[in-house]
Design a protein around this motif. Structure first.
Motif, PDB file in Angstrom:
ATOM      1  N   GLY A 123       0.790  -1.222   0.000  1.00 36.12           N
ATOM      2  CA  GLY A 123       0.000   0.000   0.000  1.00 36.12           C
ATOM      3  C   GLY A 123       0.820   1.269   0.000  1.00 36.12           C
ATOM      4  O   GLY A 123       0.259   2.376   0.019  1.00 36.12           O
ATOM      5  N   VAL A 124       2.149   1.138  -0.026  1.00 40.01           N
ATOM      6  CA  VAL A 124       3.051   2.301   0.000  1.00 40.01           C
ATOM      7  C   VAL A 124       4.018   2.286  -1.177  1.00 40.01           C
ATOM      8  O   VAL A 124       4.229   3.309  -1.840  1.00 40.01           O
ATOM      9  CB  VAL A 124       3.846   2.347   1.329  1.00 40.01           C
ATOM     10  N   GLY A 125       4.628   1.147  -1.439  1.00 40.15           N
ATOM     11  CA  GLY A 125       5.606   1.043  -2.511  1.00 40.15           C
ATOM     12  C   GLY A 125       5.021   1.435  -3.864  1.00 40.15           C
ATOM     13  O   GLY A 125       3.951   0.950  -4.248  1.00 40.15           O
ATOM     14  N   GLY A 126       5.686   2.317  -4.555  1.00 38.91           N
ATOM     15  CA  GLY A 126       5.263   2.734  -5.878  1.00 38.91           C
ATOM     16  C   GLY A 126       4.193   3.810  -5.903  1.00 38.91           C
ATOM     17  O   GLY A 126       3.788   4.249  -6.987  1.00 38.91           O
ATOM     18  N   THR A 169       7.220   8.600   3.181  1.00 39.60           N
ATOM     19  CA  THR A 169       6.997   9.826   3.938  1.00 39.60           C
ATOM     20  C   THR A 169       6.430   9.456   5.298  1.00 39.60           C
ATOM     21  O   THR A 169       6.211   8.274   5.604  1.00 39.60           O
ATOM     22  CB  THR A 169       5.994  10.724   3.203  1.00 39.60           C
ATOM     23  N   ALA A 170       6.166  10.470   6.118  1.00 37.86           N
ATOM     24  CA  ALA A 170       5.539  10.208   7.414  1.00 37.86           C
ATOM     25  C   ALA A 170       4.204   9.498   7.227  1.00 37.86           C
ATOM     26  O   ALA A 170       3.868   8.557   7.971  1.00 37.86           O
ATOM     27  CB  ALA A 170       5.361  11.515   8.184  1.00 37.86           C
ATOM     28  N   ALA A 171       3.434   9.920   6.220  1.00 34.85           N
ATOM     29  CA  ALA A 171       2.158   9.254   5.946  1.00 34.85           C
ATOM     30  C   ALA A 171       2.379   7.812   5.514  1.00 34.85           C
ATOM     31  O   ALA A 171       1.626   6.905   5.893  1.00 34.85           O
ATOM     32  CB  ALA A 171       1.393  10.023   4.868  1.00 34.85           C
ATOM     33  N   GLY A 172       3.416   7.585   4.707  1.00 40.21           N
ATOM     34  CA  GLY A 172       3.741   6.227   4.304  1.00 40.21           C
ATOM     35  C   GLY A 172       4.129   5.357   5.483  1.00 40.21           C
ATOM     36  O   GLY A 172       3.733   4.183   5.567  1.00 40.21           O
TER      37      GLY A 172
END
Length: 239
Positions: free
Chosen positions: A196-199, A212-215
């Motif tokens: 859900g974060v990569g790419g 990022t912080a959100a990631g």
């Protein structure tokens, strides 16, 4: 929240050369914490009555580019504290770390026993196109060292994936490597740490690699989904 972060200067002394700054795509760079220049010291003794949960990885664990309290190990620590589970979280992430570098320093990190060991390494190997046989042997050596130094520790392996730049076969074999090692060693597996974060551009820093912080908040939820039942179960068995 009590997260112990090892001195970057101390860890770099053990892993000089683990990071190759000439590589254009690598989970590397400087830690978000500035080097302290303090001499190498043994890991701190866990707080009285608390078990130790240690995150062992590269700059993803170290929290490159974000504040220490925004990195996913600190966010997991906050969840642990909110439930009163009695674990001290140690962030032993080192930017630029490969599995070979991790193999060389894991013995020092384990000078104090751990109850849970989260192993997050291999992304730099894959992005460099290093032989998967070497990555496998290094990860296995780290696992063997943990079991020798802390026989009762629960080991959690964070699975990683890489883009198919080096060929679809290499990328597929790299992904399968984590599943195979987890099965062979009876480890708890996080299927893909960056799910859900990569790419996803808005969840990553300009380098396209580091969250990022959100990631990191999403990564923390992914990790917590796996860790929560494990930690709650351990607390029930050993109140």
């Amino acid at each position: 929240m009590n997260v112990v972060c090892f001195s970057l200067a101390a860890l770099l002394a053990l892993t000089l050369g683990a990071c190759n700054s000439n590589q254009p795509a690598e989970v590397a760079g400087s830690s978000s914490a500035a080097p302290t220049g303090r001499p190498l010291a043994a890991p701190a003794t866990p707080a009285a009555g608390k078990k130790r949960l240690l995150f062992f990885g590269n700059s993803l664990t170290a929290g490159y580019g974000v504040e220490p309290e925004q990195a996913f190990p600190a966010l997991v620590s906050a969840k642990i504290d909110s439930l009163g589970l009695g674990y001290e979280v140690v962030n032993a992430g080192l930017s630029g770390e490969t599995t070979a570098g991790g193999r060389s320093r894991v013995g020092w990190v384990l000078r104090q026993p751990v109850a849970v060991f989260v192993l997050e390494l291999g992304a730099n190997d894959g992005l460099r196109g290093l032989p998967l046989g070497d990555t496998r042997r290094n990860l296995q050596a780290i696992i063997d060292t943990v079991r020798r130094r802390s026989p009762g520790a629960q080991i959690v392996l964070a699975g990683m994936q890489i883009p198919p730049n080096l060929g679809t076969a290499y990328a597929a074999d790299f992904k399968a490597l984590y599943q195979e090692i987890a099965a062979q060693n009876d480890l708890v597996l996080i299927p893909f740490l960056l799910e859900g974060v990569g790419g996803i551009r808005q969840l990553n820093q300009p380098d396209g690699i580091h969250p990022t912080a959100a990631g990191h908040r999403i990564v923390a939820r992914t990790v917590w989904t796996v860790l929560q039942p494990l930690l709650v179960g351990q607390a029930a068995v050993n109140p």
